[in-house]
Design an enzyme around this catalytic site. Structure first.
Site: not given
Ligand code: GLU
Length: 300
Positions: A61, A64, A188, A236, A254
């Site tokens: 993430s 992002k 994604y 988050y 993650v």
């Molecule tokens: N590829 C993971 C998902 O879409 C990313 C989540 C993350 O890194 O927090 O669930």
């Protein structure tokens, strides 16, 4: 700085608690959580590291942030008609609020929001082109050619990512996904599977920290906004706690990576794959807190 990072690394390696691996992405579940790296890039362009700073990891993430920068570059403030700017207070892949709020994700750093951002970046192009744009941006920002996508990790998520698929189709049902959901999801998953080292990631964060040594890829105002969202939404439902412990904008993934921005001062990248109960790096958060305490870099 070298001394500070050495002290942080030795403190981290002395601890017993490393957190849990990201079990829901099979390709990441086999990783040893007892690993750690930290890199800091300062105003003058100097880079300091400790631990496994040359080992590529799955940025997940953290990507992002870069796809948001790219999407804002492409569609500008129009993006905010499709994605909000408020924290969530729910898990990162929650469908709950999306349902209550008619398919407009709360922010670009939760999965639904990042899927919309990716969709905006795709805008009728082949996924390969959108991915190339994100990769080129990261390579340019990090001044490094060796950033790549791990196809096995992308395939692993493509196979098991039912929750993200549900989010994409839900967004589509609300008219907030313009491309074929499978194409947006493929893009994604591939952006999440980008791999780079903490040294490269710290370099890539220079532009967000508005360091004079950074390539000019983003305006100061836009960097401030991207950072503001990192502060309020980048961890988050653990974002409040990260602000409390560290006092700087940060984006976690993650894979155990965290990009931390000290505006006008430094760009910091940390990696340790064991996660806390929010899904953020356990040792990484601890290291970031130690760093801001040692340097007084907290913006509060
Ligand atoms: N590829 C993971 C998902 O879409 C990313 C989540 C993350 O890194 O927090 O669930």
């Amino acid at each position: 700085m070298e001394e500070i990072l050495k002290t942080i690394a030795s403190d981290i390696f002395r601890q017993d608690e490393w957190g849990q691996k990201a079990q829901y992405i099979p390709e990441l579940a086999g990783i040893d959580p007892r690993q750690f790296a930290i890199s800091v890039c300062l105003k003058d362009g100097s880079l300091y590291s400790a631990g496994a700073a040359d080992k590529p990891f799955s940025i997940q993430s953290v990507a992002k942030v870069f796809s948001l920068v790219a999407a804002l570059g492409r569609v500008g403030d129009q993006l905010w008609t499709r994605v909000g700017r408020e924290p969530l207070g729910n898990s990162f892949d929650s469908v709950l609020l999306l349902e209550q709020e008619n398919g407009r994700p709360r922010n670009p750093y939760v999965n639904a929001g990042a899927i919309v951002t990716t969709d905006a970046l795709l805008a009728g192009r082949a996924p390969k082109l959108a991915l190339a744009e994100i990769l080129c941006l990261i390579k340019h920002m990090s001044d490094s050619d060796s950033v790549y996508i791990n196809e096995a990790v992308a395939a692993s998520e493509q196979k098991t990512g039912s929750r993200n698929k549900a989010l994409a189709y839900y967004l589509q049902s609300h008219g907030n996904l313009y491309n074929d959901p499978e194409l947006t999801l493929g893009t994604y998953f591939h952006q999440c599977a980008i791999e780079m080292t903490t040294a490269q990631l710290a370099m890539a964060g220079r532009a967000l920290a508005s360091l004079p040594c950074a390539p000019k890829v983003i305006s100061h105002l836009r960097a401030r906004r991207v950072n503001a969202l990192m502060m309020t939404c980048g961890h988050y439902d653990g974002s409040g706690d990260f602000a409390f412990q560290v006092g700087l904008p940060g984006k976690s993934g993650v894979g155990g990576g965290i990009l931390v921005i000290a505006p006008n001062v430094a760009s910091i990248a940390i990696w340790s794959p064991g996660l806390n109960h929010y899904g953020n790096s356990h040792a990484g958060t601890r290291a970031a807190a130690m760093l801001t305490r040692a340097t007084n870099w907290s913006i509060f």
